[in-house]
Write a protein that holds these residues in place. Sequence first.
Motif, PDB file in Angstrom:
ATOM      1  N   ALA A   1       0.681  -1.105  -0.001  1.00 10.22           N
ATOM      2  CA  ALA A   1      -0.162  -0.152   0.259  1.00 10.22           C
ATOM      3  C   ALA A   1       1.046   1.200  -0.151  1.00 10.22           C
ATOM      4  O   ALA A   1       1.989   1.061   0.497  1.00 10.22           O
ATOM      5  CB  ALA A   1      -1.065   0.005   1.065  1.00 10.22           C
ATOM      6  N   ALA A   2       0.357   2.476  -0.625  1.00 15.57           N
ATOM      7  CA  ALA A   2       1.143   3.313  -0.609  1.00 15.57           C
ATOM      8  C   ALA A   2       1.535   4.103   0.667  1.00 15.57           C
ATOM      9  O   ALA A   2       2.453   4.504   0.938  1.00 15.57           O
ATOM     10  CB  ALA A   2       0.203   4.714  -1.424  1.00 15.57           C
ATOM     11  N   SER A   3       0.515   3.860   1.541  1.00 16.03           N
ATOM     12  CA  SER A   3       0.774   4.295   2.932  1.00 16.03           C
ATOM     13  C   SER A   3       1.861   3.436   3.682  1.00 16.03           C
ATOM     14  O   SER A   3       2.201   3.680   4.854  1.00 16.03           O
ATOM     15  CB  SER A   3      -0.682   4.143   3.780  1.00 16.03           C
ATOM     16  OG  SER A   3      -0.980   2.796   3.825  1.00 16.03           O
ATOM     17  N   GLY A   4       2.011   2.075   3.243  1.00 15.49           N
ATOM     18  CA  GLY A   4       2.957   1.332   3.724  1.00 15.49           C
ATOM     19  C   GLY A   4       2.400   0.401   4.518  1.00 15.49           C
ATOM     20  O   GLY A   4       2.199  -0.817   4.343  1.00 15.49           O
ATOM     21  N   GLY A   5       1.937   0.900   5.879  1.00 20.65           N
ATOM     22  CA  GLY A   5       1.705  -0.211   6.657  1.00 20.65           C
ATOM     23  C   GLY A   5      -0.232  -0.195   6.854  1.00 20.65           C
ATOM     24  O   GLY A   5      -0.624  -0.739   7.832  1.00 20.65           O
ATOM     25  N   GLY A   6      -0.529   0.308   5.803  1.00 27.83           N
ATOM     26  CA  GLY A   6      -2.218  -0.139   5.576  1.00 27.83           C
ATOM     27  C   GLY A   6      -2.774   0.378   6.608  1.00 27.83           C
ATOM     28  O   GLY A   6      -3.185   1.345   7.207  1.00 27.83           O
ATOM     29  N   ARG A   7      -3.697  -0.722   7.575  1.00 27.75           N
ATOM     30  CA  ARG A   7      -4.444  -0.443   8.410  1.00 27.75           C
ATOM     31  C   ARG A   7      -3.745  -0.396   9.876  1.00 27.75           C
ATOM     32  O   ARG A   7      -4.475  -0.132  10.947  1.00 27.75           O
ATOM     33  CB  ARG A   7      -5.340  -1.697   8.824  1.00 27.75           C
ATOM     34  CG  ARG A   7      -6.451  -1.838   7.449  1.00 27.75           C
ATOM     35  CD  ARG A   7      -7.753  -1.119   7.799  1.00 27.75           C
ATOM     36  NE  ARG A   7      -8.489  -2.254   8.725  1.00 27.75           N
ATOM     37  CZ  ARG A   7      -9.609  -1.553   9.368  1.00 27.75           C
ATOM     38  NH1 ARG A   7      -9.766  -0.231   9.258  1.00 27.75           N
ATOM     39  NH2 ARG A   7     -10.129  -2.335  10.348  1.00 27.75           N
ATOM     40  N   SER A   8      -2.509  -0.257   9.809  1.00 27.09           N
ATOM     41  CA  SER A   8      -1.589   0.069  11.022  1.00 27.09           C
ATOM     42  C   SER A   8      -1.587   1.355  11.256  1.00 27.09           C
ATOM     43  O   SER A   8      -1.092   2.053  12.272  1.00 27.09           O
ATOM     44  CB  SER A   8      -0.335  -0.582  10.969  1.00 27.09           C
ATOM     45  OG  SER A   8       0.435   0.113  10.092  1.00 27.09           O
ATOM     46  N   SER A   9      -2.224   2.163  10.208  1.00 27.98           N
ATOM     47  CA  SER A   9      -2.282   3.684  10.390  1.00 27.98           C
ATOM     48  C   SER A   9      -3.219   4.080  11.693  1.00 27.98           C
ATOM     49  O   SER A   9      -4.225   3.656  12.117  1.00 27.98           O
ATOM     50  CB  SER A   9      -3.056   4.403   9.322  1.00 27.98           C
ATOM     51  OG  SER A   9      -3.618   5.324   9.551  1.00 27.98           O
ATOM     52  N   ALA A  10      -2.781   5.330  12.084  1.00 27.94           N
ATOM     53  CA  ALA A  10      -3.610   5.796  13.376  1.00 27.94           C
ATOM     54  C   ALA A  10      -4.816   6.019  13.098  1.00 27.94           C
ATOM     55  O   ALA A  10      -5.942   6.120  13.964  1.00 27.94           O
ATOM     56  CB  ALA A  10      -2.751   6.713  13.992  1.00 27.94           C
ATOM     57  N   ARG A  11      -5.242   6.392  11.707  1.00 25.33           N
ATOM     58  CA  ARG A  11      -6.319   6.885  11.346  1.00 25.33           C
ATOM     59  C   ARG A  11      -7.549   5.782  11.595  1.00 25.33           C
ATOM     60  O   ARG A  11      -8.900   6.002  11.576  1.00 25.33           O
ATOM     61  CB  ARG A  11      -6.493   7.258   9.995  1.00 25.33           C
ATOM     62  CG  ARG A  11      -6.347   8.841   9.938  1.00 25.33           C
ATOM     63  CD  ARG A  11      -6.636   9.412   8.490  1.00 25.33           C
ATOM     64  NE  ARG A  11      -7.974   9.785   8.554  1.00 25.33           N
ATOM     65  CZ  ARG A  11      -8.627  10.918   9.135  1.00 25.33           C
ATOM     66  NH1 ARG A  11      -7.709  11.696   9.901  1.00 25.33           N
ATOM     67  NH2 ARG A  11      -9.643  11.132   8.921  1.00 25.33           N
TER      68      ARG A  11
END
Lengths: 376, 376, 376, 376
Positions: free
Chosen positions: B117-127
Amino acid sequence: MSSFGTLFKVTTYGESHCKSVGCIVDGVPPGLELTEDDIQPQLTRRRPGQSKLTTPRNEKDRVFIQSGTEKGKTLGTPIGMLVANEDQRPHDYSETDLYPRPSHADYTYLCKYGIKAASGGGRSSARETIGRVAAGAIAEKFLKKANNVEIVAFVSQVGSVKINRDAQDPKFIELLNTVTREQVDAAGPIRCPDPTVADAMTKAVEDARDSKDSIGGVVTCVIRNVPIGLGEPVFDKLEAQLAHAMLSLPATKGFEIGSGFAGVEIPGSKHNDAFYFDEETNRLRTKTNNSGGIQGGISNGENIYFSVAFKSVATISKEQATATYDGKKGVLAARGRHDPNVTPRAIPIVEAMAALVLADNLLIQKSRDAAHAIVA
Amino acid sequence: MSSFGTLFKVTTYGESHCKSVGCIVDGVPPGLELTEDDIQPQLTRRRPGQSKLTTPRNEKDRVFIQSGTEKGKTLGTPIGMLVANEDQRPHDYSETDLYPRPSHADYTYLCKYGIKAASGGGRSSARETIGRVAAGAIAEKFLKKANNVEIVAFVSQVGSVKINRDAQDPKFIELLNTVTREQVDAAGPIRCPDPTVADAMTKAVEDARDSKDSIGGVVTCVIRNVPIGLGEPVFDKLEAQLAHAMLSLPATKGFEIGSGFAGVEIPGSKHNDAFYFDEETNRLRTKTNNSGGIQGGISNGENIYFSVAFKSVATISKEQATATYDGKKGVLAARGRHDPNVTPRAIPIVEAMAALVLADNLLIQKSRDAAHAIVA
Amino acid sequence: MSSFGTLFKVTTYGESHCKSVGCIVDGVPPGLELTEDDIQPQLTRRRPGQSKLTTPRNEKDRVFIQSGTEKGKTLGTPIGMLVANEDQRPHDYSETDLYPRPSHADYTYLCKYGIKAASGGGRSSARETIGRVAAGAIAEKFLKKANNVEIVAFVSQVGSVKINRDAQDPKFIELLNTVTREQVDAAGPIRCPDPTVADAMTKAVEDARDSKDSIGGVVTCVIRNVPIGLGEPVFDKLEAQLAHAMLSLPATKGFEIGSGFAGVEIPGSKHNDAFYFDEETNRLRTKTNNSGGIQGGISNGENIYFSVAFKSVATISKEQATATYDGKKGVLAARGRHDPNVTPRAIPIVEAMAALVLADNLLIQKSRDAAHAIVA
Amino acid sequence: MSSFGTLFKVTTYGESHCKSVGCIVDGVPPGLELTEDDIQPQLTRRRPGQSKLTTPRNEKDRVFIQSGTEKGKTLGTPIGMLVANEDQRPHDYSETDLYPRPSHADYTYLCKYGIKAASGGGRSSARETIGRVAAGAIAEKFLKKANNVEIVAFVSQVGSVKINRDAQDPKFIELLNTVTREQVDAAGPIRCPDPTVADAMTKAVEDARDSKDSIGGVVTCVIRNVPIGLGEPVFDKLEAQLAHAMLSLPATKGFEIGSGFAGVEIPGSKHNDAFYFDEETNRLRTKTNNSGGIQGGISNGENIYFSVAFKSVATISKEQATATYDGKKGVLAARGRHDPNVTPRAIPIVEAMAALVLADNLLIQKSRDAAHAIVA
C-alpha cells in the motif's frame, strides 16, 4: 465463553468436582499422526504435586481421545478428549464454606451465576486448564510439522528473584534463542533454566511456605521459527490474541511482549529494529528484536517472546481477617497443604495457549496465501 | 479481523489514504438518545496536532451518522458512521518509499498481503482508530445510562517520568477513585492529572524532540461503577478481553491489571483482597484492590484499573542505518514534523476500547440475569 | 464447523466408530433443574430399531452428564455430555469398501479431508445427531420454563402419502394448534398423528422395503407459545436460522415455513395476515397465519410452523450400477437390514434443532429487552 | 445480526430513510483487481422500476468504494462501500401510519425494538439488500478467478406459471447446464429464460396489478464449476449455509436443493446418484444430480442448484380489513404505485448471497487443503 479460536478451535468443559474435564478440538488438519502419546507429556508436566517428572505410564490425569482419529491419524473431524476427575464429590468444607475466599472467584461466581458451586469458584479451578493443554499439544504438533515451530516457556521470576528480561541484554536474547524444554525441566521443579537463579527462586518459594504464605512469579515464553505474516489486523493483532490467551489463564495480572513496559523508556532511535538482509534465510531480518517478533500486529519471522505475570497464590495457611458471605467478620485459614507458588505448573499451560493462537493464525494465513496466489 | 464484540459489535474500515474511515456498530440498544454531538468530543480529543482542545464546531475529523438513528434516538439497527479522509491520494514518498520503515508495519504488511500500500502499513495507520473511538462513544453513553459507569484514562508515564502506579499506594488508589477527564485535559496536552509530573513529562517529550528522537509512555485507565458479574469464563475473562482490546491498539507492548507485574513480589497475605461488609452499598466489598476489580475473570464491583505500555514512536527525524526492501544497506530519516510521543492521543482510544468491552459484557450478563430469574 | 449458536451454544463431536459421541453446551442459564432424566427421553426417541418406546432404564444410548451441574441444578458453566459407542472398531467392509456409496458422503469426505474414514462418511453418520438431541433437550427445558414453549414435530408425508399442509386449510391449522408428542407417538412407529394417514404411510414404507428400496418423507414441526420479538435481522432472521438448523441435518433437501412454496400462488390479498385485537392476550394477533409466525425475520407470537424434506434413504439392498473409488464400473448392494425410511427417527432431532434456535434467540432478546428498559 | 461469513465476511448497515446504505467486506483476498465497475452492474440489476437495463453511467444507486483498494487492486484490508439514499427524510404517512401493515415487519420491529421507525419495518426494507449485492459482486469476482465459477439465477415461477423444476427432467437439467445471465435478462423484465413461460408470467403479474393485488414467485439458481470439497460439517453443511443465506432475504418462505420436496417421492434406487468415471475431468462424477451438487454437506463438483420461494408482495392497493396499532378495526389500502411481484429484482440478490457463501467456504477449504498438504 468456553471456546477459543476461529479455524483451529477448542471448546472446554469441566470444573473440579464433576465427572471429567475435557475438550473438543475442531479444525485439526486431517491426516496428522496423533495418539494419546502426543498429548500426555504436557498434561503430565501440568500435574500438581510433582517434585520431578513422573513416569508417563503410571500417571494420573490420563487423557483419552474420544473421536476424530482412526489408525493413529486425524480425520479432520472434531477431536473429543477427556480426563476423569478423581474427586467427583463436592467437598464438605464445613467452616470455610461460610467464607468467600479472598482473591478467589467464590464471590464473583456467586454474583454472576446466582448459584454457589461446592468448589466455590467453578471454572476458575486449575483443573479447567487440562482441556487447554490437551488441545495445545495437538496445535503444537501441527506447528512443528508445518514450520518446525518451537515453543518454550520458563519461569523468569519468583517474588523478587529474576532473570534479567531486558530486550537490550544480549544474554537474555541468547537465552531466548537457545533455551529448550529439556533445559527448563532439568533445572528442577522450579523450571527456571538458569541454575543459580533457580536455586534462589526455590529458596524464595520455601520462604513463603515457611511463613504460611505464598508468592507470585513471571513466566516468559519464546516462540521460534514463526512463519512471517501471522496475525489479523486490526482487532486480532497477533499480540492482542496472545494477550487474550494469557490473561484468560487463572491468576494472571499482566502481559508484555518484546521490550514491554521497560521499552517505554527506550528512545525510538534505540528501540527501532533496523533491517538488514540475511544471506542465510535470503530475506530481510532485524538486527534487534525489541518488537518481540510482531510488527503492526503481524509476525515478522523473528522470535516472538512475551512474559506473563502470575500473582501470589490466593490460598494460604496464614490466618486472614475477612468476612463471611452474609457479611460477618471472621478469620479464615486454609487447611492442609498448599502450593505456595504455581508458576512452574503454568509452563505447559502458557505453551499450550501460545500454540493454540499460532495454529489458528497459521490456518487463516494459509487461506489468504492460497487466495492471493489465485488472484494476483 | 476487523470486528470486535459479540452482542455490542463494531466493525471498522479504512486506512490513511482512502476516501473515508468509519465503522458499523451493531447491537446498540434501541431507544438510546444519540446524535453526532455524543460522538464528536472523543474524536476531537483523538485528533493529532492539538495543543489544546479545539472548538467542536470548527473541527476536522467530523463524524457523520449514516444509519440506525431517527429523531435523535437509536432504532436498534446498525449504526453506520464515517469520517472523511482529507488526504485521499497515495503519497509520493520518493526515496523513503524504498525502505520498509524500521519498527513500522510496512514490511509485515507486504509479507502478509503480498501487496504494498502507498501508506506502507495499511491498517496500522493511526487513522484506523477513528472508527473505534466513534463506536466507543456510543458504548460509553449506554454504560453511563445503565450504571453511571465512568471511564477515565490518563498518561501515567513518559520515558522514565512516572506517577507511582503501586496498587499498595493510597495516593494512587485515591487518584483512581477521583480522577476526571476534566482534570486530565486541564493538565495540558500531556494529559497527566498530576501537574508536577505533567511538567516533567512535557520536558521529556521536548528533550526527545530536540534529539530528533521519540519516547514511549504508559496510559493508565480506571473504570468506576462497574456492575458486579461482568466477564465470561473461561476464555473470555474480563481482563483477557481488556488485554485483547488494548494490545490491538497500535504501538502497544504491554498490559497489566491491578497489582500487575509488581504484584508478583507481594506475598499472598498482603495481596489477597480481604472482604468486609459495606453498609452503604449493602454488599461485600474488598478492603484493598490488588485484583483490579476482577476476580476469576469476573468484575467484583470495585474499580477496574489497568495500564498499557506504548513504545517510542517509530518515526524519527534522526538518521537510521537500515536496509531497503531489496536488501541494500542505506540510511533513512523521516522528513517533516513528527510527534515524538503519542501517548496523550491514545487516551480517548483506550477509553473507547474499554467502553466497548464493558458494554458487550454488560449486554451478555443482562441476558444471563434475565434467564436466571426465569429458571431459579 | 461443529458449533451452533451464539449465547446458547452447542459443540458436538463423534462419528460412528469412535469411543463416544457427545457435546458441550455452553451458556445454559444457571439454576435450571437438570439431570440425565431430562435428556434421556428424546435420546430414546431418536434410537434406531424401535418399534415402540423402550423403557428408559434399560436403554442403549444412555447419556452421562460430565460437568456443569451440581445437586441437580445447572451452574451456568458448560455442560459436557457423552454417550458411548457400542461398536468402536472400524468395520471390515470387504467388497463394499471399494465403492463410494451413491448419494452417501463417502466420496465428498474423502475429497474434502484427503483421508478415508472406515465409516466412509465420517460425521455424516446419524450418530452425530446424538449430541444435538442431548443439547436440544436442555434448550427445551429452558424454553418450557421461560414461556411454556411447546415444540412438536411429526411425519406429514412419506413418499406420496401426505397430510394436507395447506396454510389455508383450517384442519391443518387446527392440527398445528393441538398436536402433542403423545399423539405423535401413539400413532405407532411412523409418528404421524393422523391414524388413517399413518396406516397408509406404514404401507408405503413396507412397499419400499419389499422392493429392497427406500422412500423419503417430510417432517412438519410446530412451535407454540413463542415469545414475540425473537430473530436477529438481517442475516439472522429467525426463519434463516431455522432453515440453517434443519438443512444441517443429514438427508434434508428442503425447508419451508408458513405457506411455503405453495404460498407463491396465493395473491397478496389472501396471503396477508390481517391484524385484530385479541382480548384474551391483550395484544394484536393475526387472523390467518400464512407467515408461519415470523414477519420480517422476527417472531410475531403466532405458531411457528415449518416443514423439512428428507430424501429417500441412500442405503438400499437393491443392486446399483455404480463405480469404485478408482473408477471401475461395478454393482453395489447393501448387506443386512436397512431402514427404508428414516423420517420418524428425525422427529426428536428436528425438535432439538428448533429448541436450540429458539433458546439462543430468546437469550439474545432478553439482553435487548433489558438494555432497552435501561435507556428508553 | 448484521454480519455474514467467517473468513469472507460482510457487515451491512442502513434502512430506507437514513443517509446511506452500505457494507464493510472483510477478508477479501489481496491483489484482486477491483473498481466500482465490477460492482455497479449487479446493483443496477437490483434497482426498482427498471423496464430494461439502464446505462451504467447514468444510474441511481451508485456505489462508492471507501477503502481497501489502491490503484484498482484490493489491499487485503476491509472494503467499505456506500450508496446514498435519495429519500433521507422520514415520510409523513398520515393515516397509514396508524396501521401496522399486514404481513410487513412494522409490528414485529416495534415489539422487538420497542421503538417505531418512520419506515415501519426498519431493516426489513429492500434497500438493506444493496450492501449484500455490492459484497456479493466482489465474492463473485474472486470465485470467477479461482475456479471460473458461474452463478446464474432466474425466475422459475410466478403464481402458478412455472418452468418444470423436476430434477429428473432432462430439459431442466440442460437449462441448468447452459443458462446465462444474458439469456435471463434478454427475456425481458420478468427474468425467466424461457420466452413462452416468460410471457405467461408477465401476464400473471399484469393480472395481479389489474386486481390491485400481488403475486409470489420462485427464483432458481445454479452454480457451475464449483470446486469439490466446500462446506463445513456438521452444522455448516453447504446447503445449510445456502438455506440460511436465502431465508435471510426479505419475503422468502422456502428453500429446496436438488430434488427438493418433490424428491421425497422418488425411491432411493432412482434418487441415488450413481458414480461413473469421467475421462474429461479425470475424476468420479455422478450420472444424475438429485443431490444438487452437495453430498454430506460437501460440494461434489456437480452443479449446485436450488430454488427459493418468495411470497406475494405484502403491499397492495386493494383495501384490507385490519387493525390499528392500538387495536381499532380499520381498512387499509396502499397509496401510489406498487410492484405486484418482486421476484425478478431478487435475481441479483440471490446470486450475491450464493457468491458470499461460496467464497467464504472456498477460503476455509483452501486453508484445510494447505494444512493437509503439510501434515499428510
